[in-house]
Design an enzyme around this catalytic site. Structure first.
Site, PDB file in Angstrom:
ATOM      1  N   SER A  65      -7.221  24.907   2.113  1.00 43.38           N
ATOM      2  CA  SER A  65      -8.377  25.344   1.341  1.00 43.38           C
ATOM      3  C   SER A  65      -9.547  24.416   1.631  1.00 43.38           C
ATOM      4  O   SER A  65      -9.509  23.230   1.289  1.00 43.38           O
ATOM      5  CB  SER A  65      -8.060  25.308  -0.158  1.00 43.38           C
ATOM      6  OG  SER A  65      -9.268  25.278  -0.903  1.00 43.38           O
ATOM      7  N   SER A 122     -15.052  36.759 -10.907  1.00 44.42           N
ATOM      8  CA  SER A 122     -13.711  37.041 -10.402  1.00 44.42           C
ATOM      9  C   SER A 122     -13.433  36.495  -9.008  1.00 44.42           C
ATOM     10  O   SER A 122     -13.064  37.221  -8.084  1.00 44.42           O
ATOM     11  CB  SER A 122     -13.465  38.548 -10.412  1.00 44.42           C
ATOM     12  OG  SER A 122     -12.405  38.800 -11.258  1.00 44.42           O
ATOM     13  N   SER A 123     -13.603  35.196  -8.882  1.00 51.01           N
ATOM     14  CA  SER A 123     -13.235  34.552  -7.620  1.00 51.01           C
ATOM     15  C   SER A 123     -11.741  34.723  -7.369  1.00 51.01           C
ATOM     16  O   SER A 123     -11.312  34.845  -6.217  1.00 51.01           O
ATOM     17  CB  SER A 123     -13.600  33.068  -7.648  1.00 51.01           C
ATOM     18  OG  SER A 123     -12.867  32.363  -8.621  1.00 51.01           O
ATOM     19  N   SER A 124     -10.944  34.759  -8.425  1.00 50.31           N
ATOM     20  CA  SER A 124      -9.491  34.887  -8.225  1.00 50.31           C
ATOM     21  C   SER A 124      -9.153  36.254  -7.639  1.00 50.31           C
ATOM     22  O   SER A 124      -8.307  36.357  -6.750  1.00 50.31           O
ATOM     23  CB  SER A 124      -8.720  34.635  -9.521  1.00 50.31           C
ATOM     24  OG  SER A 124      -9.063  35.574 -10.519  1.00 50.31           O
ATOM     25  N   ASP A 169     -10.987  44.005 -11.886  1.00 51.64           N
ATOM     26  CA  ASP A 169     -11.489  43.012 -10.934  1.00 51.64           C
ATOM     27  C   ASP A 169     -10.924  43.243  -9.538  1.00 51.64           C
ATOM     28  O   ASP A 169     -11.656  43.235  -8.543  1.00 51.64           O
ATOM     29  CB  ASP A 169     -11.122  41.598 -11.389  1.00 51.64           C
ATOM     30  CG  ASP A 169     -11.736  41.258 -12.728  1.00 51.64           C
ATOM     31  OD1 ASP A 169     -12.540  42.070 -13.229  1.00 51.64           O
ATOM     32  OD2 ASP A 169     -11.401  40.196 -13.273  1.00 51.64           O
TER      33      ASP A 169
HETATM   34  P1  ADP Z   1     -12.724  33.634 -11.996  1.00 52.62           P
HETATM   35  O1  ADP Z   1     -13.346  34.166 -13.246  1.00 52.62           O
HETATM   36  O2  ADP Z   1     -13.755  33.121 -11.059  1.00 52.62           O
HETATM   37  O3  ADP Z   1     -11.764  34.592 -11.388  1.00 52.62           O
HETATM   38  P2  ADP Z   1     -10.316  32.190 -12.474  1.00 52.62           P
HETATM   39  O4  ADP Z   1     -10.008  31.017 -13.312  1.00 52.62           O
HETATM   40  O5  ADP Z   1      -9.611  33.471 -12.758  1.00 52.62           O
HETATM   41  O6  ADP Z   1     -11.899  32.366 -12.465  1.00 52.62           O
HETATM   42  O7  ADP Z   1      -9.974  31.853 -10.957  1.00 52.62           O
HETATM   43  C1  ADP Z   1     -10.423  30.656 -10.390  1.00 52.62           C
HETATM   44  C2  ADP Z   1      -9.298  30.050  -9.559  1.00 52.62           C
HETATM   45  O8  ADP Z   1      -9.140  30.797  -8.342  1.00 52.62           O
HETATM   46  C3  ADP Z   1      -9.595  28.640  -9.133  1.00 52.62           C
HETATM   47  O9  ADP Z   1      -9.184  27.716 -10.116  1.00 52.62           O
HETATM   48  C4  ADP Z   1      -8.777  28.526  -7.855  1.00 52.62           C
HETATM   49  O10 ADP Z   1      -7.416  28.287  -8.153  1.00 52.62           O
HETATM   50  C5  ADP Z   1      -8.896  29.924  -7.261  1.00 52.62           C
HETATM   51  N1  ADP Z   1     -10.062  29.967  -6.351  1.00 52.62           N
HETATM   52  C6  ADP Z   1     -11.164  30.712  -6.490  1.00 52.62           C
HETATM   53  N2  ADP Z   1     -12.040  30.506  -5.483  1.00 52.62           N
HETATM   54  C7  ADP Z   1     -11.471  29.580  -4.687  1.00 52.62           C
HETATM   55  C8  ADP Z   1     -11.872  28.918  -3.480  1.00 52.62           C
HETATM   56  N3  ADP Z   1     -13.060  29.151  -2.898  1.00 52.62           N
HETATM   57  N4  ADP Z   1     -11.022  28.025  -2.942  1.00 52.62           N
HETATM   58  C9  ADP Z   1      -9.835  27.767  -3.514  1.00 52.62           C
HETATM   59  N5  ADP Z   1      -9.401  28.350  -4.642  1.00 52.62           N
HETATM   60  C10 ADP Z   1     -10.203  29.240  -5.236  1.00 52.62           C
HETATM   61 MG    MG Z   2     -10.110  35.412 -12.433  1.00 53.85          MG
END
Ligand code: ADP
Ligand code: MG
Length: 378
Positions: A65, A122-124, A169
């Site tokens: 990562s 929603s990065s996850s 999402d």
């Molecule tokens: P979101 O609302 O952005 O989805 P979440 O808490 O559900 O927030 O997800 C965030 C998690 O996803 C981070 O803690 C990490 O584990 C993973 N993640 C998201 N983006 C990245 C990235 N660019 N690199 C590594 N892990 C990431």
């Molecule tokens: Mg999420």
């Protein structure tokens, strides 16, 4: 971003790679409607998770990562789950693909992204969808259908990350299309694309960076209110309720349940109204509906907070076309549709006023509706 990730991949693993990406998402309108069998209206955005991948001929996944500057290595059996939270998303996607009869073999990957973490974009889901799409392309001749890819992401959250999320999402991240929003019917899971290319407007999120932790599980309470009203009306969910039906039983409801249901019924209609407006290219109506949603979420559904109401007030003062709280509530972002000639003043004013009142500036996140999961060609 692509070249940079591929270069990092080559340095680390010594081979060429193929690159995949998937997007974060916004939801223009349709809040707290999913568990009421209503509609949501998301779109993928120009913020991505991008992964360079190559099959490595082993039974191990080796993953770096870039954003965490961290490395993890794991096998593909249930007992091989990695410790790192970020790696569990990828492990989960592998496992959920295998559980559905899909093929997954060992691969190397380097990934990075620019979806803000934990801001409600929603990065996850972007991370899950990127790998679900990639595994389907690399190992399964794209035979797993797109809805199943979304479910692989959702099950990953449920089974490997401890997040009991809905399907929106991952759906948005997988199905997203440039210049289109998608109306997802949360009851039938049917979806339809609507054009969204607001020429002369910008779509911008203001992240308040506050998150109010509430002790009494407000989400469950909202759900219970909705279920109580639906039961009194003899319908499965509030999807099937109308204002008239609600008015008929008003004296049997406490004021709180009444207002919760009033919001949900209105919100279902607003999504449909926004879809109609988009087909006419009528962004003023879209904006008006967004303000109405904000008012409903704030006064009837009571999931807003002081900071978000303040950002909404500032938007109104600055002549923004539409503005509302986005997401579950009690913090996070507002989503704003603003005419280009009012944009600079709005952003400057919001930063200054918010900072004066709350001691920090909101984060400004400009978004453009873009493609969801895809292979990144040269
Ligand atoms: P979101 O609302 O952005 O989805 P979440 O808490 O559900 O927030 O997800 C965030 C998690 O996803 C981070 O803690 C990490 O584990 C993973 N993640 C998201 N983006 C990245 C990235 N660019 N690199 C590594 N892990 C990431
Ligand atoms: Mg999420």
């Amino acid at each position: 971003m692509k070249e940079h990730i591929q270069e990092q991949f080559k340095n680390r693993f010594g081979t060429d790679s193929v690159v995949y990406a998937s997007a974060g998402r916004i939801n223009l309108i349709g809040e707290h409607t999913d568990y009421n069998g209503g509609f949501v209206f998301p779109g993928a955005i120009d913020k991505y998770i991008m992964a360079a991948i190559n099959i490595n001929g082993t039974d191990k996944v080796r993953v770096y990562s870039m954003d965490m500057d961290a490395y993890s290595e794991f096998g593909l059996n249930e007992e091989d789950a990695p410790q790192e939270q970020w790696a569990r998303y990828i492990f989960g996607v592998c496992r959920e693909t295998i559980k559905r009869g899909g093929v997954v073999k060992g691969f190397d990957t380097v990934f990075a992204g620019n979806v803000p973490l934990g801001a409600g974009l929603s990065s996850s889901a972007a991370l899950e969808s990127c790998f679900a799409f990639a595994l389907n392309d690399m190992f399964n001749d794209n035979k797993i259908d797109k809805f199943e890819l979304a479910k692989i992401g959702q099950s990953t959250e449920h089974n490997y990350c401890g997040v009991n999320c809905g399907i929106m999402d991952q759906f948005a991240s997988v199905f997203g299309k440039k210049d289109c929003l998608m109306r997802l019917d949360c009851r039938s899971l049917e979806h339809e694309y609507f054009p969204f290319h607001p020429e002369g407007y910008k779509l911008v999120l203001l992240n308040s960076k506050v998150k109010h932790e509430l002790v009494d599980s407000p989400y469950n309470k909202r759900r219970e209110s909705c279920e109580r009203v639906a039961a009194k009306l003899g319908v499965e969910t509030l999807r099937d309720a109308t204002y008239t039906m609600l008015a008929d039983i008003r004296d049997q409801l406490n004021d709180e349940d009444y207002r919760r249901a009033r919001f949900v019924i209105g919100e279902k209609q607003r999504v449909l109204d926004v879809c109609d407006a988009l087909e006419r290219g009528d962004y003023e109506t879209v904006g008006r509906c967004m303000f109405e949603t904000h008012d409903g979420l704030s006064r009837d559904y009571e999931v807003s907070c002081e900071e978000l109401d303040y950002l909404n007030d500032v938007a109104r003062e600055c002549g923004v076309t539409g503005s509302r709280i986005m997401g579950g509530g009690f913090g996070g972002c507002t989503i704003n549709l603003v005419k280009e000639d009012r944009y600079d003043n709005f952003i400057a004013t919001a930063k200054e006023k918010f900072n004066k009142k709350y001691g920090h500036e909101p984060e400004v996140i400009n978004v453009i509706i873009s493609d969801g999961a895809h292979k990144v060609e040269d």
